[in-house]
Design a protein around this motif. Structure first.
Motif, short mmCIF file in Angstrom:
data_model
loop_
_atom_site.label_atom_id
_atom_site.label_comp_id
_atom_site.label_asym_id
_atom_site.label_seq_id
_atom_site.Cartn_x
_atom_site.Cartn_y
_atom_site.Cartn_z
N HIS A 1 0.82 -1.21 0.00
CA HIS A 1 0.00 0.00 0.00
C HIS A 1 0.86 1.26 0.00
CE1 HIS A 1 -3.98 -2.05 1.47
NE2 HIS A 1 -3.52 -2.54 0.32
N THR A 2 1.88 1.24 -0.85
CA THR A 2 2.66 2.47 -1.09
C THR A 2 1.73 3.60 -1.50
OG1 THR A 2 4.69 1.31 -1.68
CG2 THR A 2 4.38 3.49 -2.64
N ILE A 3 0.69 3.25 -2.23
CA ILE A 3 -0.35 4.23 -2.60
C ILE A 3 -1.64 3.83 -1.92
CG2 ILE A 3 -1.65 5.27 -4.48
CD1 ILE A 3 1.32 5.98 -4.53
N GLY A 4 -2.04 4.65 -0.96
CA GLY A 4 -3.30 4.47 -0.25
C GLY A 4 -4.07 5.77 -0.23
N SER A 5 -5.01 5.89 0.67
CA SER A 5 -5.88 7.07 0.72
C SER A 5 -5.08 8.35 0.89
CB SER A 5 -6.88 6.94 1.87
OG SER A 5 -7.73 5.83 1.67
N ALA A 6 -4.10 8.33 1.79
CA ALA A 6 -3.32 9.55 2.05
C ALA A 6 -2.53 9.98 0.83
CB ALA A 6 -2.38 9.32 3.23
N GLU A 7 -1.96 9.01 0.13
CA GLU A 7 -1.16 9.33 -1.07
C GLU A 7 -2.05 9.80 -2.20
OE1 GLU A 7 1.08 7.03 1.69
OE2 GLU A 7 -0.82 6.51 0.70
N LEU A 8 -3.20 9.18 -2.39
CA LEU A 8 -4.12 9.60 -3.44
C LEU A 8 -4.62 11.02 -3.19
CD1 LEU A 8 -6.06 6.24 -3.70
CD2 LEU A 8 -4.71 7.27 -5.55
N ALA A 9 -4.75 11.39 -1.91
CA ALA A 9 -5.21 12.74 -1.57
C ALA A 9 -4.18 13.80 -1.95
CB ALA A 9 -5.51 12.82 -0.07
N LEU A 10 -2.92 13.41 -2.08
CA LEU A 10 -1.88 14.37 -2.49
C LEU A 10 -1.91 14.65 -3.99
CD1 LEU A 10 1.19 13.02 -0.45
CD2 LEU A 10 -0.23 15.01 0.08
N MET A 11 -2.46 13.74 -4.78
CA MET A 11 -2.40 13.86 -6.22
C MET A 11 -3.36 14.92 -6.75
SD MET A 11 -2.07 9.80 -7.24
CE MET A 11 -2.07 10.13 -9.00
N LYS A 12 -3.02 15.47 -7.90
CA LYS A 12 -3.90 16.43 -8.57
C LYS A 12 -5.21 15.75 -8.97
CE LYS A 12 -0.05 18.80 -10.92
NZ LYS A 12 0.48 19.16 -12.26
N PRO A 13 -6.31 16.46 -8.96
CA PRO A 13 -7.57 15.86 -9.44
C PRO A 13 -7.53 15.53 -10.93
CG PRO A 13 -7.86 18.20 -8.96
CD PRO A 13 -6.51 17.83 -8.44
N THR A 14 -6.59 16.13 -11.65
CA THR A 14 -6.43 15.86 -13.08
C THR A 14 -5.40 14.76 -13.36
OG1 THR A 14 -4.78 17.62 -13.17
CG2 THR A 14 -7.07 18.20 -13.75
N ALA A 15 -4.80 14.20 -12.32
CA ALA A 15 -3.70 13.24 -12.51
C ALA A 15 -4.19 11.84 -12.80
CB ALA A 15 -2.81 13.23 -11.27
N THR A 16 -3.31 11.04 -13.39
CA THR A 16 -3.59 9.62 -13.61
C THR A 16 -2.57 8.79 -12.84
OG1 THR A 16 -2.16 9.36 -15.56
CG2 THR A 16 -4.42 10.15 -15.94
N GLY B 1 0.42 -6.29 -7.51
CA GLY B 1 -0.74 -6.08 -6.68
C GLY B 1 -0.31 -5.92 -5.23
N GLY B 2 -1.04 -5.09 -4.50
CA GLY B 2 -0.70 -4.85 -3.11
C GLY B 2 0.09 -3.58 -2.91
N ILE B 3 0.73 -3.09 -3.97
CA ILE B 3 1.43 -1.81 -3.87
C ILE B 3 0.42 -0.67 -3.80
CG2 ILE B 3 2.88 -0.22 -5.20
CD1 ILE B 3 4.60 -2.64 -5.91
N VAL B 4 -0.74 -0.88 -4.42
CA VAL B 4 -1.85 0.07 -4.35
C VAL B 4 -2.96 -0.52 -3.49
CG1 VAL B 4 -3.64 1.28 -5.68
CG2 VAL B 4 -1.33 1.06 -6.61
N ASP B 5 -3.55 0.30 -2.64
CA ASP B 5 -4.76 -0.08 -1.91
C ASP B 5 -5.91 0.04 -2.90
OD1 ASP B 5 -7.09 -0.16 -0.40
OD2 ASP B 5 -6.25 0.98 1.27
N ASP B 6 -6.32 -1.09 -3.48
CA ASP B 6 -7.32 -1.06 -4.56
C ASP B 6 -8.66 -0.50 -4.10
OD1 ASP B 6 -5.43 -2.07 -6.25
OD2 ASP B 6 -6.31 -4.07 -6.43
N ALA B 7 -9.03 -0.75 -2.86
CA ALA B 7 -10.30 -0.22 -2.35
C ALA B 7 -10.24 1.30 -2.26
CB ALA B 7 -10.61 -0.82 -0.98
N ALA B 8 -9.13 1.83 -1.77
CA ALA B 8 -8.98 3.28 -1.68
C ALA B 8 -8.95 3.90 -3.07
CB ALA B 8 -7.71 3.63 -0.90
N LEU B 9 -8.30 3.22 -4.01
CA LEU B 9 -8.24 3.74 -5.37
C LEU B 9 -9.61 3.76 -6.02
CD1 LEU B 9 -6.73 4.69 -7.88
CD2 LEU B 9 -6.30 2.28 -8.44
#
Length: 324
Positions: free
Chosen positions: A220-235, A242-250
C-alpha cells in the motif's frame, strides 16, 4: 530408471522449452495448465529435485517441508513475491527469476497503458460499442496530454528507466522519480530524470507510474493519504505488483473523481479484482499482461530453463535471488 534430476513444470509453457528440459531432466509437465492447489503441488513435488514455477505458486515453509528433495525453484517471472525467500534459504533451496529479458517489453506496455488511461481509450470504446456515439461534442472524452506533461515514476529500476526514456525523449515530458536510492548522475542524465521525495512527486506529477518491486515495506505504497496528495487531473498507472496500491482506496478515489483516471495491470489478490474497480468508468484494466509478447514470454521460459540446466550442471544459477 533414469538418473536424471526430476523436474516439475508447474504450468503450461512453450513445448520447445519443455523438450529442451527433457534433454537434461526427467520432466513432469502440465500441458493442460491445470491450476493445482497447494496440496496438489506439494504431492507432485514430493519426489522432485527442481521446479519451474510461473509466479502463481506459493513457495513457503509448508511446501518445502513436503518436498525434501527440492533444490531449486526457477520462477518464470522477474518478480518473486511468491517466494518465501527466508524459508527457501533456510531449507537450502535456490530461487531464481528472469530479469532483463522483459525490460523493454514491459516498459512499452507501461507507456501504452499510460496513454490509454490519459486519453480515456477504454471508456470511449465502451461508449462506442454500446451504440451511444450519435454525435460529436467538443468535450467528448477529452482526456489529458502526454506530451509536455510531468511524468512521475516510483521505482527507478530497469523498467522505470525505460519508461523515463520513452517519456523524456519521445514525448518531451518532464520526468521526476522517487526510488529507494538515487540513481548515479550519469544515469539520471540519460533518463533526463530528477530525483524528488515521494510526496513532491505525488503533488506535482500529471501522470504517476508505479514500477517498484513488492516487499512488505512497499505494501500500500499508494493508499488514501497518497491519493489525496495527487492532482484531481492526474492519472495513476500500476504495472508493478498487486498490493502496492490499496485497490479499495483507489476505487473510491476514482468514483469520487479525486483523481482523473487509473490504469492497472496488477491487482491485490489477483486473479480476483476488487469489485468496485469493475464498476467505475475511469479505469483501464488489463490481466497482468505487461510482458505478454511471444518473444518475451519465450525468453522468460528459456531463462528459467537455463537456470535449471546451469544449476544442475554445476555452474550455478544465472540469475539467483538468494544465496545458498
Amino acid at each position: 530408471m533414469s538418473n536424471k534430476p526430476k523436474i516439475l513444470v508447474a504450468r503450461a509453457i512453450f513445448a520447445e522449452t519443455v523438450d529442451r528440459l527433457r534433454q537434461h531432466f526427467d520432466v513432469q509437465d502440465n500441458p493442460g495448465d491445470a491450476l493445482w492447489t497447494p496440496a496438489e503441488l506439494a504431492q507432485r513435488l514430493a519426489d522432485k529435485d527442481g521446479l519451474l514455477s510461473t509466479g502463481s505458486q506459493r513457495i513457503d515453509a509448508a511446501l518445502l517441508a513436503a518436498a525434501p528433495r527440492l533444490k531449486i525453484v526457477a520462477n518464470m517471472a522477474v518478480g518473486y513475491n511468491n517466494f518465501d525467500v527466508q524459508a527457501m534459504t533456510a531449507a537450502g533451496v535456490q530461487g531464481t527469476n528472469t530479469p532483463d529479458v522483459l525490460t523493454e517489453t514491459t516498459a512499452d506496455f507501461g507507456f501504452a497503458l499510460l496513454m490509454a488511461t490519459a486519453r480515456r481509450m477504454t471508456e470511449s470504446e465502451h461508449y462506442l460499442r454500446a451504440g451511444k456515439w450519435t454525435q460529436w461534442r467538443y468535450d467528448m472524452f477529452a482526456g489529458s496530454d502526454i506530451h509536455g506533461s510531468t511524468l512521475g515514476i516510483i521505482g527507478m529500476g530497469r523498467i522505470g528507466q525505460g519508461i523515463a526514456k520513452r517519456g523524456a525523449h519521445g514525448f518531451g515530458m518532464k520526468v521526476i522519480y522517487h526510488n529507494r536510492s538515487r540513481l548515479a548522475p550519469a544515469l539520471e542524465a540519460e533518463c533526463k530524470a530528477t530525483y524528488v521525495s515521494k510526496d513532491e512527486l505525488l503533488r506535482t506529477a500529471d501522470h504517476v507510474v508505479l514500477v517498484l518491486p513488492y516487499t512488505p515495506e512497499a505494501h500500500h505504497t499508494i493508499g488514501s493519504a497518497e491519493l489525496a496528495l495527487m492532482k484531481p487531473t492526474a492519472t495513476l498507472v500500476n504495472i508493478a505488483r498487486g498490493g502496492i496500491v490499496d485497490d479499495a482506496a483507489l476505487a473510491l478515489a476514482l468514483k469520487d473523481r479525486r483523481i482523473a483516471a487509473a490504469g492497472l495491470d496488477v491487482f491485490e489478490g489477483e486473479p480476483n479484482v476488487y469489485p468496485d474497480l469493475l464498476t467505475v468508468p475511469n479505469v483501464v484494466l488489463t490481466p497482468h499482461i505487461a510482458s505478454a509478447t511471444v518473444p518475451t514470454r519465450r525468453a522468460m521460459a528459456d531463462l528459467a530453463a537455463d537456470n535449471l540446466i546451469a544449476f544442475f550442471g554445476g555452474r550455478g544459477p544465472l540469475t539467483p535471488v538468494n544465496k545458498i
